[in-house]
Design an enzyme around this catalytic site. Sequence first.
Site, PDB file in Angstrom:
ATOM      1  N   CYS A 145       0.829  -1.212   0.000  1.00  0.00           N
ATOM      2  CA  CYS A 145       0.000   0.000   0.000  1.00  0.00           C
ATOM      3  C   CYS A 145       0.868   1.269   0.000  1.00  0.00           C
ATOM      4  CB  CYS A 145      -0.919  -0.035   1.219  1.00  0.00           C
ATOM      5  SG  CYS A 145      -1.829   1.487   1.438  1.00  0.00           S
ATOM      6  N   CYS A 198       0.358   3.391   3.188  1.00  0.00           N
ATOM      7  CA  CYS A 198       1.054   2.825   4.354  1.00  0.00           C
ATOM      8  C   CYS A 198       2.543   3.170   4.277  1.00  0.00           C
ATOM      9  CB  CYS A 198       0.866   1.310   4.424  1.00  0.00           C
ATOM     10  SG  CYS A 198      -0.721   0.794   5.115  1.00  0.00           S
ATOM     11  N   HIS A 251      -4.371   0.933   8.386  1.00  0.00           N
ATOM     12  CA  HIS A 251      -4.794   0.563   7.034  1.00  0.00           C
ATOM     13  C   HIS A 251      -6.233   0.049   7.044  1.00  0.00           C
ATOM     14  CE1 HIS A 251      -4.411  -0.666   2.826  1.00  0.00           C
ATOM     15  NE2 HIS A 251      -5.284  -1.594   3.197  1.00  0.00           N
ATOM     16  N   HIS A 264      -8.928   7.569   2.518  1.00  0.00           N
ATOM     17  CA  HIS A 264      -8.427   8.950   2.557  1.00  0.00           C
ATOM     18  C   HIS A 264      -9.527   9.915   2.167  1.00  0.00           C
ATOM     19  CE1 HIS A 264      -7.683   7.311  -1.459  1.00  0.00           C
ATOM     20  NE2 HIS A 264      -7.884   8.539  -1.925  1.00  0.00           N
TER      21      HIS A 264
HETATM   22  P1  5GP Z   1      -8.412   8.157  -5.085  1.00  0.00           P
HETATM   23  O1  5GP Z   1      -8.854   8.128  -6.506  1.00  0.00           O
HETATM   24  O2  5GP Z   1      -7.959   6.811  -4.588  1.00  0.00           O
HETATM   25  O3  5GP Z   1      -9.441   8.797  -4.192  1.00  0.00           O
HETATM   26  O4  5GP Z   1      -7.205   9.165  -5.041  1.00  0.00           O
HETATM   27  C1  5GP Z   1      -5.889   8.802  -4.849  1.00  0.00           C
HETATM   28  C2  5GP Z   1      -5.083  10.082  -4.881  1.00  0.00           C
HETATM   29  O5  5GP Z   1      -3.792   9.789  -4.407  1.00  0.00           O
HETATM   30  C3  5GP Z   1      -4.923  10.674  -6.280  1.00  0.00           C
HETATM   31  O6  5GP Z   1      -5.431  12.012  -6.283  1.00  0.00           O
HETATM   32  C4  5GP Z   1      -3.427  10.622  -6.534  1.00  0.00           C
HETATM   33  O7  5GP Z   1      -2.951  11.762  -7.219  1.00  0.00           O
HETATM   34  C5  5GP Z   1      -2.844  10.531  -5.130  1.00  0.00           C
HETATM   35  N1  5GP Z   1      -1.594   9.782  -5.063  1.00  0.00           N
HETATM   36  C6  5GP Z   1      -1.345   8.563  -5.631  1.00  0.00           C
HETATM   37  N2  5GP Z   1      -0.080   8.173  -5.336  1.00  0.00           N
HETATM   38  C7  5GP Z   1       0.455   9.156  -4.569  1.00  0.00           C
HETATM   39  C8  5GP Z   1       1.740   9.321  -3.947  1.00  0.00           C
HETATM   40  O8  5GP Z   1       2.632   8.478  -4.040  1.00  0.00           O
HETATM   41  N3  5GP Z   1       1.926  10.452  -3.231  1.00  0.00           N
HETATM   42  C9  5GP Z   1       0.951  11.409  -3.088  1.00  0.00           C
HETATM   43  N4  5GP Z   1       1.259  12.493  -2.358  1.00  0.00           N
HETATM   44  N5  5GP Z   1      -0.265  11.283  -3.655  1.00  0.00           N
HETATM   45  C10 5GP Z   1      -0.508  10.172  -4.383  1.00  0.00           C
HETATM   46 ZN    ZN Z   2      -2.406   1.251   3.635  1.00  0.00          ZN
END
Ligand code: 5GP
Ligand code: ZN
Length: 112
Positions: free
Chosen positions: A5, A8, A47, A99
């Site tokens: 993850c 995580c 998690h 999140h």
């Molecule tokens: P979801 O679609 O799951 O709600 O959004 C995941 C969010 O996590 C996306 O807006 C993406 O840009 C962000 N994200 C994905 N990987 C990373 C990362 O490694 N670091 C950060 N800071 N944000 C991430």
């Molecule tokens: Zn996690």
Amino acid sequence: MSVDCIFCKIVHGTIPSKKIYEDDDVIAFNDINPSAKVHFLIVPKVHVDSLMGCEAQHQALLGKVLLLAPRLAKEQGLAGFKTLINTGKEGGQEVFHLHVHVLGGGYKLPQN
Ligand code: 5GP
Ligand code: ZN
């Protein structure tokens, strides 16, 4: 901790992030691909895959995460903001660690 993850790994500091807040239960950091001038994620350290994976034991944690949204938004200079919780593949979730998105100022996406 879930081994594969991304969030995580951010919680444990093995992947870097632009952290804006941390306490024993929660971390908040800027989204790597922001959809607004301010776009950060509030992430419980434990998690849990998604909102659908939450149970009664997570009630206080969920409250804490939501209460942090206005506080951190204000600290980031916002007078108002959007919150977004994508839940499940069909809900547009890409990272399967619960999140809350907080977005504000200069939106890059259409507003609905
Ligand atoms: P979801 O679609 O799951 O709600 O959004 C995941 C969010 O996590 C996306 O807006 C993406 O840009 C962000 N994200 C994905 N990987 C990373 C990362 O490694 N670091 C950060 N800071 N944000 C991430
Ligand atoms: Zn996690």
